[in-house]
Motif scaffolding. Sequence first.
Motif, PDB file in Angstrom:
ATOM      1  N   SER A  58       0.064   9.861  57.213  1.00 24.79           N
ATOM      2  CA  SER A  58      -0.477   9.488  55.909  1.00 24.79           C
ATOM      3  C   SER A  58       0.185  10.381  54.867  1.00 24.79           C
ATOM      4  O   SER A  58      -0.076  11.583  54.800  1.00 24.79           O
ATOM      5  N   THR A  59       1.082   9.789  54.077  1.00 25.22           N
ATOM      6  CA  THR A  59       1.837  10.547  53.089  1.00 25.22           C
ATOM      7  C   THR A  59       1.398  10.170  51.678  1.00 25.22           C
ATOM      8  O   THR A  59       0.865   9.082  51.449  1.00 25.22           O
ATOM      9  N   MET A  60       1.659  11.062  50.736  1.00 21.13           N
ATOM     10  CA  MET A  60       1.255  10.834  49.358  1.00 21.13           C
ATOM     11  C   MET A  60       2.033   9.677  48.738  1.00 21.13           C
ATOM     12  O   MET A  60       1.497   8.890  47.954  1.00 21.13           O
ATOM     13  N   VAL A  61       3.314   9.555  49.111  1.00 27.80           N
ATOM     14  CA  VAL A  61       4.161   8.528  48.506  1.00 27.80           C
ATOM     15  C   VAL A  61       4.091   7.219  49.277  1.00 27.80           C
ATOM     16  O   VAL A  61       3.878   6.154  48.720  1.00 27.80           O
ATOM     17  N   GLY A  62       4.254   7.287  50.592  1.00 23.31           N
ATOM     18  CA  GLY A  62       4.345   6.067  51.392  1.00 23.31           C
ATOM     19  C   GLY A  62       3.037   5.541  51.925  1.00 23.31           C
ATOM     20  O   GLY A  62       2.991   4.445  52.482  1.00 23.31           O
ATOM     21  N   ARG A 127      11.803   4.060  57.843  1.00 25.86           N
ATOM     22  CA  ARG A 127      11.247   2.712  57.775  1.00 25.86           C
ATOM     23  C   ARG A 127      12.104   1.892  56.823  1.00 25.86           C
ATOM     24  O   ARG A 127      12.256   2.254  55.655  1.00 25.86           O
ATOM     25  N   ARG A 128      12.677   0.806  57.332  1.00 26.97           N
ATOM     26  CA  ARG A 128      13.464  -0.061  56.461  1.00 26.97           C
ATOM     27  C   ARG A 128      12.538  -1.062  55.797  1.00 26.97           C
ATOM     28  O   ARG A 128      11.958  -1.932  56.441  1.00 26.97           O
ATOM     29  N   ILE A 129      12.379  -0.922  54.479  1.00 34.25           N
ATOM     30  CA  ILE A 129      11.531  -1.806  53.695  1.00 34.25           C
ATOM     31  C   ILE A 129      12.438  -2.607  52.762  1.00 34.25           C
ATOM     32  O   ILE A 129      13.193  -2.016  51.984  1.00 34.25           O
ATOM     33  N   PRO A 130      12.405  -3.936  52.848  1.00 38.74           N
ATOM     34  CA  PRO A 130      13.282  -4.742  51.984  1.00 38.74           C
ATOM     35  C   PRO A 130      13.135  -4.352  50.517  1.00 38.74           C
ATOM     36  O   PRO A 130      12.031  -4.141  50.029  1.00 38.74           O
ATOM     37  N   TRP A 131      14.243  -4.250  49.838  1.00 38.84           N
ATOM     38  CA  TRP A 131      14.367  -3.883  48.429  1.00 38.84           C
ATOM     39  C   TRP A 131      14.107  -2.396  48.205  1.00 38.84           C
ATOM     40  O   TRP A 131      14.806  -1.764  47.409  1.00 38.84           O
ATOM     41  N   ALA A 136      16.695   2.808  47.174  1.00 37.41           N
ATOM     42  CA  ALA A 136      16.803   4.262  47.296  1.00 37.41           C
ATOM     43  C   ALA A 136      18.225   4.743  47.061  1.00 37.41           C
ATOM     44  O   ALA A 136      18.437   5.878  46.617  1.00 37.41           O
ATOM     45  N   PHE A 137      19.207   3.901  47.346  1.00 39.08           N
ATOM     46  CA  PHE A 137      20.609   4.280  47.158  1.00 39.08           C
ATOM     47  C   PHE A 137      21.214   3.645  45.902  1.00 39.08           C
ATOM     48  O   PHE A 137      22.060   4.249  45.243  1.00 39.08           O
ATOM     49  N   LEU A 138      20.782   2.429  45.579  1.00 37.52           N
ATOM     50  CA  LEU A 138      21.399   1.718  44.460  1.00 37.52           C
ATOM     51  C   LEU A 138      20.872   2.173  43.104  1.00 37.52           C
ATOM     52  O   LEU A 138      21.634   2.232  42.128  1.00 37.52           O
ATOM     53  N   LEU A 139      19.587   2.500  43.015  1.00 33.71           N
ATOM     54  CA  LEU A 139      19.019   2.879  41.721  1.00 33.71           C
ATOM     55  C   LEU A 139      19.610   4.179  41.166  1.00 33.71           C
ATOM     56  O   LEU A 139      19.938   4.239  39.977  1.00 33.71           O
ATOM     57  N   PRO A 140      19.755   5.253  41.971  1.00 33.45           N
ATOM     58  CA  PRO A 140      20.405   6.452  41.421  1.00 33.45           C
ATOM     59  C   PRO A 140      21.834   6.181  40.956  1.00 33.45           C
ATOM     60  O   PRO A 140      22.265   6.707  39.921  1.00 33.45           O
ATOM     61  N   LEU A 141      22.560   5.356  41.708  1.00 34.01           N
ATOM     62  CA  LEU A 141      23.921   5.010  41.307  1.00 34.01           C
ATOM     63  C   LEU A 141      23.920   4.211  40.008  1.00 34.01           C
ATOM     64  O   LEU A 141      24.753   4.440  39.116  1.00 34.01           O
ATOM     65  N   ALA A 142      22.957   3.280  39.884  1.00 38.57           N
ATOM     66  CA  ALA A 142      22.866   2.485  38.660  1.00 38.57           C
ATOM     67  C   ALA A 142      22.499   3.358  37.466  1.00 38.57           C
ATOM     68  O   ALA A 142      23.040   3.188  36.364  1.00 38.57           O
ATOM     69  N   GLY A 143      21.576   4.307  37.664  1.00 46.50           N
ATOM     70  CA  GLY A 143      21.196   5.198  36.576  1.00 46.50           C
ATOM     71  C   GLY A 143      22.342   6.080  36.123  1.00 46.50           C
ATOM     72  O   GLY A 143      22.561   6.283  34.921  1.00 46.50           O
ATOM     73  N   TYR A 182      13.391   6.600  48.244  1.00 48.96           N
ATOM     74  CA  TYR A 182      13.965   7.330  49.384  1.00 48.96           C
ATOM     75  C   TYR A 182      12.866   8.033  50.181  1.00 48.96           C
ATOM     76  O   TYR A 182      12.875   8.010  51.418  1.00 48.96           O
ATOM     77  N   LYS A 183      11.916   8.646  49.491  1.00 48.99           N
ATOM     78  CA  LYS A 183      10.831   9.346  50.175  1.00 48.99           C
ATOM     79  C   LYS A 183       9.934   8.376  50.933  1.00 48.99           C
ATOM     80  O   LYS A 183       9.341   8.737  51.955  1.00 48.99           O
TER      81      LYS A 183
END
Length: 203
Positions: A58-62, A127-131, A136-143, A182-183
């Motif tokens: 049980s994690t704070m983010v996920g 855990r591979r979650i669609p989108w 997690a990898f595309l958004l930092p690159l886009a920013g 990513y987290k």
Amino acid sequence: MRNYLIFSLFILSFTPLFAQDHYDPAKALSSEELFLKQNQNNRVFLKADQNYLILDASTMVGGYHRQRFFPGDNIRFTLRGESTRFEEEIYSVSDSSFTFVLINEAAGKMEYREVMLRDIHKVKTFRRIPWITEGAFLLPLAGLTYIGADFFNRGIDNQRFTTDRQTLLVGGSMMAAGFVFYKISFSTIKMKGANRIRVLQTY
């Protein structure tokens, strides 16, 4: 032409017979072997009363999630009081531990190391979650691309190598969202409280 057609049909009619003559029942795959051939990971579902590991986290983010580790799966973990990070393939699972194989190159033999579940400090999960995982990898690159495009291109002031607060806010938000995603996809679970690893059996 007609004779050629009749001859062709005559040859084709005997083809199944020739195929049956070459068929060897001893070499035929069983249904279990066909099941394994289609997907090697299916091996874990073919044995009843087989022990496997359950990680409740049980994690704070996920939030809450459960992950299963069967013999043959890789597990990444650290032990209490040790700084070494292990990434090993599970060989077997007992009631309170699991075993993995170490290759001793100096001695030229394999060694079996048993890990007690109570000694596990942290487990790295994926855990591979669609989108979400892709983001997690595309958004930092886009920013980063968004900020870079504003910095290197001429803006409304007709100047290069400048940016503004709004651009930094938008680009920074993309990178922050990528970090959160990513987290969620890649979690390091510390064994405490509701986070625990235990053994269950297939049936």
